[in-house]
Design a protein around this motif. Sequence first.
Motif, PDB file in Angstrom:
ATOM      1  N   PRO A   1      10.812  -3.400  -4.866  1.00  0.00           N
ATOM      2  CA  PRO A   1      12.252  -3.123  -4.835  1.00  0.00           C
ATOM      3  C   PRO A   1      12.731  -2.505  -3.521  1.00  0.00           C
ATOM      4  N   ASP A   2      11.839  -2.306  -2.555  1.00  0.00           N
ATOM      5  CA  ASP A   2      12.210  -1.503  -1.393  1.00  0.00           C
ATOM      6  C   ASP A   2      13.399  -2.093  -0.626  1.00  0.00           C
ATOM      7  N   ASP A   3      13.323  -3.406  -0.342  1.00  0.00           N
ATOM      8  CA  ASP A   3      14.446  -4.010   0.370  1.00  0.00           C
ATOM      9  C   ASP A   3      15.570  -4.401  -0.595  1.00  0.00           C
ATOM     10  N   ILE A   4      15.155  -5.006  -1.671  1.00  0.00           N
ATOM     11  CA  ILE A   4      16.139  -5.483  -2.644  1.00  0.00           C
ATOM     12  C   ILE A   4      15.625  -5.198  -4.053  1.00  0.00           C
ATOM     13  N   MET A   5      16.516  -4.691  -4.889  1.00  0.00           N
ATOM     14  CA  MET A   5      16.136  -4.476  -6.288  1.00  0.00           C
ATOM     15  C   MET A   5      16.591  -5.681  -7.125  1.00  0.00           C
ATOM     16  N   ILE A   6      15.826  -5.936  -8.181  1.00  0.00           N
ATOM     17  CA  ILE A   6      16.156  -7.057  -9.059  1.00  0.00           C
ATOM     18  C   ILE A   6      16.194  -6.547 -10.495  1.00  0.00           C
ATOM     19  N   ALA A   7      17.156  -7.029 -11.242  1.00  0.00           N
ATOM     20  CA  ALA A   7      17.162  -6.753 -12.686  1.00  0.00           C
ATOM     21  C   ALA A   7      17.596  -8.007 -13.427  1.00  0.00           C
ATOM     22  N   SER A   8      17.168  -8.082 -14.672  1.00  0.00           N
ATOM     23  CA  SER A   8      17.507  -9.256 -15.482  1.00  0.00           C
ATOM     24  C   SER A   8      18.258  -8.831 -16.737  1.00  0.00           C
ATOM     25  N   GLY A   9      19.135  -9.688 -17.183  1.00  0.00           N
ATOM     26  CA  GLY A   9      19.929  -9.390 -18.364  1.00  0.00           C
ATOM     27  C   GLY A   9      19.241  -9.776 -19.654  1.00  0.00           C
ATOM     28  N   SER A  10      18.041 -10.346 -19.521  1.00  0.00           N
ATOM     29  CA  SER A  10      17.342 -10.788 -20.719  1.00  0.00           C
ATOM     30  C   SER A  10      15.846 -10.682 -20.511  1.00  0.00           C
TER      31      SER A  10
ATOM     32  N   VAL B   1      31.830  -5.521 -41.854  1.00  0.00           N
ATOM     33  CA  VAL B   1      32.076  -5.284 -40.436  1.00  0.00           C
ATOM     34  C   VAL B   1      30.781  -5.549 -39.675  1.00  0.00           C
ATOM     35  N   PRO B   2      30.915  -6.197 -38.531  1.00  0.00           N
ATOM     36  CA  PRO B   2      29.729  -6.586 -37.758  1.00  0.00           C
ATOM     37  C   PRO B   2      28.836  -5.389 -37.502  1.00  0.00           C
ATOM     38  N   PRO B   3      27.570  -5.503 -37.802  1.00  0.00           N
ATOM     39  CA  PRO B   3      26.649  -4.398 -37.532  1.00  0.00           C
ATOM     40  C   PRO B   3      26.480  -4.211 -36.022  1.00  0.00           C
ATOM     41  N   GLU B   4      26.134  -2.995 -35.657  1.00  0.00           N
ATOM     42  CA  GLU B   4      25.896  -2.728 -34.245  1.00  0.00           C
ATOM     43  C   GLU B   4      24.403  -2.861 -33.946  1.00  0.00           C
ATOM     44  N   VAL B   5      24.098  -3.335 -32.788  1.00  0.00           N
ATOM     45  CA  VAL B   5      22.695  -3.435 -32.398  1.00  0.00           C
ATOM     46  C   VAL B   5      22.480  -2.592 -31.150  1.00  0.00           C
ATOM     47  N   GLU B   6      21.335  -1.958 -31.087  1.00  0.00           N
ATOM     48  CA  GLU B   6      21.010  -1.115 -29.930  1.00  0.00           C
ATOM     49  C   GLU B   6      20.240  -1.910 -28.887  1.00  0.00           C
ATOM     50  N   TYR B   7      20.695  -1.859 -27.683  1.00  0.00           N
ATOM     51  CA  TYR B   7      19.944  -2.516 -26.620  1.00  0.00           C
ATOM     52  C   TYR B   7      19.369  -1.454 -25.709  1.00  0.00           C
ATOM     53  N   ARG B   8      18.268  -1.792 -25.092  1.00  0.00           N
ATOM     54  CA  ARG B   8      17.649  -0.833 -24.188  1.00  0.00           C
ATOM     55  C   ARG B   8      17.369  -1.495 -22.865  1.00  0.00           C
ATOM     56  N   ILE B   9      17.421  -0.712 -21.842  1.00  0.00           N
ATOM     57  CA  ILE B   9      17.051  -1.242 -20.535  1.00  0.00           C
ATOM     58  C   ILE B   9      15.580  -0.918 -20.316  1.00  0.00           C
ATOM     59  N   ARG B  10      14.819  -1.945 -20.005  1.00  0.00           N
ATOM     60  CA  ARG B  10      13.386  -1.747 -19.761  1.00  0.00           C
ATOM     61  C   ARG B  10      13.203  -1.507 -18.271  1.00  0.00           C
ATOM     62  N   ASP B  11      12.893  -0.290 -17.964  1.00  0.00           N
ATOM     63  CA  ASP B  11      12.809   0.129 -16.571  1.00  0.00           C
ATOM     64  C   ASP B  11      11.455  -0.270 -15.989  1.00  0.00           C
ATOM     65  N   ARG B  12      11.477  -1.193 -15.050  1.00  0.00           N
ATOM     66  CA  ARG B  12      10.204  -1.649 -14.485  1.00  0.00           C
ATOM     67  C   ARG B  12      10.226  -1.539 -12.964  1.00  0.00           C
ATOM     68  N   ALA B  13       9.189  -2.035 -12.346  1.00  0.00           N
ATOM     69  CA  ALA B  13       8.982  -1.761 -10.922  1.00  0.00           C
ATOM     70  C   ALA B  13       9.902  -2.542  -9.992  1.00  0.00           C
ATOM     71  N   SER B  14      10.673  -3.463 -10.497  1.00  0.00           N
ATOM     72  CA  SER B  14      11.542  -4.236  -9.622  1.00  0.00           C
ATOM     73  C   SER B  14      12.785  -3.448  -9.222  1.00  0.00           C
ATOM     74  N   THR B  15      12.949  -2.277  -9.841  1.00  0.00           N
ATOM     75  CA  THR B  15      13.982  -1.350  -9.390  1.00  0.00           C
ATOM     76  C   THR B  15      13.273  -0.047  -9.050  1.00  0.00           C
ATOM     77  N   ARG B  16      13.818   0.689  -8.101  1.00  0.00           N
ATOM     78  CA  ARG B  16      13.087   1.872  -7.631  1.00  0.00           C
ATOM     79  C   ARG B  16      12.890   2.913  -8.708  1.00  0.00           C
ATOM     80  N   SER B  17      11.796   3.583  -8.651  1.00  0.00           N
ATOM     81  CA  SER B  17      11.582   4.663  -9.609  1.00  0.00           C
ATOM     82  C   SER B  17      12.496   5.820  -9.243  1.00  0.00           C
ATOM     83  N   MET B  18      12.849   6.644 -10.198  1.00  0.00           N
ATOM     84  CA  MET B  18      13.774   7.752  -9.935  1.00  0.00           C
ATOM     85  C   MET B  18      13.034   8.997  -9.501  1.00  0.00           C
TER      86      MET B  18
END
Lengths: 358, 358
Positions: free
Chosen positions: B276-285, B340-357
């Motif tokens: 991720p140093d030059d460019i970070m990548i994330a995916s929506g799925s 009424v439509p149920p709600e679903v929880e989504y999570r972001i899976r933090d991986r190495a393609s984005t910088r660690s905090m």
Amino acid sequence: MTTNPPRRRATIHDVAKRAGVSITTVSHALNGKGVIADATRKRVVETAADLGYSPDAIARGLRSRRLGILGLVIRPLDTLGSYQPEGVDYFLRFAGAAAVEALDRGYGLALMRDPTVGNAPGIALAADGFIISDPVASDPVIELLTRNGIAVVAVGRDIERPEFTAWLGAGTHTNTDAVIQHFLERGATRIAIVTGEDNNSWNADSELTYRAWAAERGQTPLVYHQDEGLGEAGGRALAEQLLASGEPLPDAIYCLTGRHAAGMQAGLQAAGYLIPDDIMIASGSDSEQTRNSAPPITSIDLAPEATAKAAVTFLVELLDGVPDADPDADPDGDGAGDPVPPEVEYRIRDRASTRSMR
Amino acid sequence: MTTNPPRRRATIHDVAKRAGVSITTVSHALNGKGVIADATRKRVVETAADLGYSPDAIARGLRSRRLGILGLVIRPLDTLGSYQPEGVDYFLRFAGAAAVEALDRGYGLALMRDPTVGNAPGIALAADGFIISDPVASDPVIELLTRNGIAVVAVGRDIERPEFTAWLGAGTHTNTDAVIQHFLERGATRIAIVTGEDNNSWNADSELTYRAWAAERGQTPLVYHQDEGLGEAGGRALAEQLLASGEPLPDAIYCLTGRHAAGMQAGLQAAGYLIPDDIMIASGSDSEQTRNSAPPITSIDLAPEATAKAAVTFLVELLDGVPDADPDADPDGDGAGDPVPPEVEYRIRDRASTRSMR
DNA sequence: AAAAATACCCAAAACGTTTTACATGCCGGA
DNA sequence: TCCGGCATGTAAAACGTTTTGGGTATTTTT
């Protein structure tokens, strides 16, 4: 409410009234059955289109005794009791491909759970035919369905029901031989096998083939079993058990499931063994785990798409008759050619968990 | 032949004759409907069991107008035109989970192709209700089904049919914001987005949310589109296009599909850029590709199992009514609580393609 | 011109249920 | 003895098709 005003669907009566004919004529016109004046047929067809009429599948099904639905029961999922994503790769791909093939042949495909347990959703017995994947020994589902005169095609045989021949193989015998051969060519001298515990032909026939080879070769068979549901953890546990046993380790291990293989490999690596240098690993079922382990694991590509396609083809031919059957060759005189199970090609995916042949 | 002697199934008439009662009595006895002497009921139930009688789902369906089958149409697969294993991870998992949930609620689940094209396998209109995943704008399938009074639940909204409210979101808005926030926290200053080309709400709403953010921030929006069907190759192609454009590169790219993300990352790496140093990548799925790229790609876990479960629950409530609905609160007086439509929880899976905090 | 053939169409049965509305027999109360 | 009510059971309609077995004009043949 959220839904639109539910308008009543047009029936054949509506079409008949509007077109000024009897329902018989409508049915004939639409199905090209009787003998009808061209003008009338045209008029009926147009009215039907106007009204957005399409025959009710249920009513039609009641008359014709066919609904246009194929049932699919995946036995390992029944015993596994879950559609967890890990490790069921194969079955989901199988189901998807089966659905598409069924659709292409004018059938819908309904995934169902074991219809013998609990209050079967009656619909089970309404499907025109069934595909049952990996039946267990004396499978009660096959029993129930055949007893009700419903066509069944199995993927994998029922190992205690030799008279049931409408199954297509997963190439288990050939595949097992291929893996053993693969190991031998790469210098293995002590080959072990790890099967699952479900009582189906994949497990049974793999072990049988292996034992036959071991007997012929005069090697003590090294056979291990592990619950499929345990997945990678199960493979790892088995590795530890192997290491703790004090016995000399095998130099090649064939795990049927991809998850067992991945776990086994990880477990051995954790103990300091090198794959493939110290021990080679292969899996009987390609999966995400085998593709993405380090090193990637040599696997049989069970070709779920091709297998599903073959199974659907087989079943549909059983139901509708073989389309281009030779009318002269009809030994049992039942008017339908006897379809024969299609063959599927399997390939071994050669990866780094077994030595390169260079 | 391969099949067993197809024995005729016992009908309600058989039971009635054997028990010496009318078919009405049999029906009542078995369904606990009328008022019947205990002795008679017992006798009927026993003879039914003896005969292995179970009511015919088709005949029952004809009367009751419900078959016990839920239809599932996955629109992206229609346009993709294939159930290729790569990249459709999400949909296969969705379908599998939906099937299980449906089964648990007494329905079968039938996977179907777009019923508006070709000669729809009449069965389509016989399903009790439909789940339609990722409808396109003004989706003709929704049109067809609602016109025929069939309940529909969508996953993702129909972006040109605001009056259709029976959908549950995939959290698109929230997810997009979350990814942008994720990038910003890790120091991104120039964020781009890559959507697919299907005209559905996932693509549209992701872009909308992104543009809204860019506008608010005063940044020129960097929006790219790519055919979903192109997969990783499409992602790679886009990377090359980006590099060749001469424009300053983004320092963070949000690709909706996992395959685009994997291809994009590979393409940039091939040109010497570090992730991720030059460019970070994330995916929506999240998908096999994002999990197993090097480095693994930060992704939204779209929770297909939970979403499928929610969709089935929603649909079944629409069909059967909300089980524990407050009878006093029934504003439209239709006797059914409005689910009424149920709600679903989504999570972001933090991986190495984005910088660690760190 | 009558008989036979043809062309077109339709009424009704059947598929296997569920449900409505009614029939029967028995009891107790008047 | 008669009647209302209750308990139990049933006949028949209905669901929407397909299919069987005619029926009625019209045309052709003799």
